[in-house]
Design an enzyme around this catalytic site. Structure first.
Site, PDB file in Angstrom:
ATOM      1  N   ASP A   1      -7.014  -1.449  -4.505  1.00 39.71           N
ATOM      2  CA  ASP A   1      -8.055  -1.093  -3.540  1.00 39.71           C
ATOM      3  C   ASP A   1      -8.995  -0.046  -4.130  1.00 39.71           C
ATOM      4  OD1 ASP A   1      -6.797  -2.737  -1.630  1.00 39.71           O
ATOM      5  OD2 ASP A   1      -5.663  -1.066  -0.784  1.00 39.71           O
TER       6      ASP A   1
ATOM      7  N   ASP B   1       0.852  -1.188   0.000  1.00 39.52           N
ATOM      8  CA  ASP B   1       0.000   0.000   0.000  1.00 39.52           C
ATOM      9  C   ASP B   1       0.885   1.235   0.000  1.00 39.52           C
ATOM     10  OD1 ASP B   1      -2.443  -1.432   0.161  1.00 39.52           O
ATOM     11  OD2 ASP B   1      -2.243  -1.617   2.330  1.00 39.52           O
TER      12      ASP B   1
END
Length: 155
Positions: free
Chosen positions: A130, A112
Site C-alpha cells: 500500500d 495489513d
C-alpha cells in the site's frame, strides 16, 4: 529499464516477507506497541480495498489489478526511458500492485499491519505494498505536474 523492474521486485519481496512474518508470528487483531499513541503493529486482514471498501469483490480486484499492471508496464516501456523519476514512480506502483495481488490471489485477503494514530485519527491499517503504491502514484502526479509546467513554459 531492467533496474526499474528489479526495484518493483524488491518491493514485492519486502512486502511478502513482512506479511509472512506477521501471519506467522501474530494472531489476527494482536497489536504490538512501537510508539505509544502513535505507531503500532497490528495484525489485520482486509478482503476489500482501501478503508475496507468493496469487501469480498475478488474477481473485480483481479481484473482491475491485471489492467493496472499492464498499463504500468506499458507506460514504463513508453515513457520511463525519458524520465528516471517517472520510471521509479511506476516501479513503486507496480511493486505495490503486485504485492497486494499476490495476497488476494493466494490468501483471498490482504495482510495489513502498519497502524498509525495521526492527530487523534486512527488511520486505516496498511502494508508495504500500500505504501509503495501510494508513494508511486503521488510521484507520478508530481512528474506529470512538472512536465505540464515545462510544456507551458516552452509554449
Amino acid at each position: 529499464m531492467f533496474l526499474y523492474y528489479i526495484l518493483a521486485l524488491v518491493i514485492v519481496i519486502i512486502d511478502q516477507v513482512t506479511k509472512w512474518i506477521v501471519v506467522k508470528t501474530m494472531d489476527i487483531g494482536e497489536q504490538i506497541t512501537v510508539i505509544e499513541n502513535f505507531f503500532y503493529l497490528t495484525s489485520h486482514r482486509n478482503s476489500g480495498a482501501a478503508w475496507g471498501i468493496l469487501q469480498g469483490q475478488m474477481m473485480f480486484f483481479y481484473i482491475v489489478t491485471v489492467i493496472v499492471v499492464i498499463g504500468i508496464v506499458y507506460y514504463m516501456q513508453k515513457y520511463g526511458k525519458d524520465s528516471r523519476l517517472l520510471a521509479i514512480s511506476l516501479s513503486l506502483a507496480l511493486g505495490g500492485a503486485i504485492g497486494n495481488f499476490i495476497d488476494r490471489l493466494f490468501r483471498k485477503e490482504v495482510v495489513d499491519f502498519f497502524d498509525f494514530i495521526l492527530f487523534g485519527y486512527d488511520y486505516p491499517i496498511f502494508n508495504v505494498a500500500d505504501s509503495s503504491l501510494v508513494i508511486g502514484v503521488i510521484l507520478v502526479l508530481i512528474v506529470t505536474f512538472i512536465d505540464e509546467k515545462k510544456k507551458g513554459k516552452e509554449q
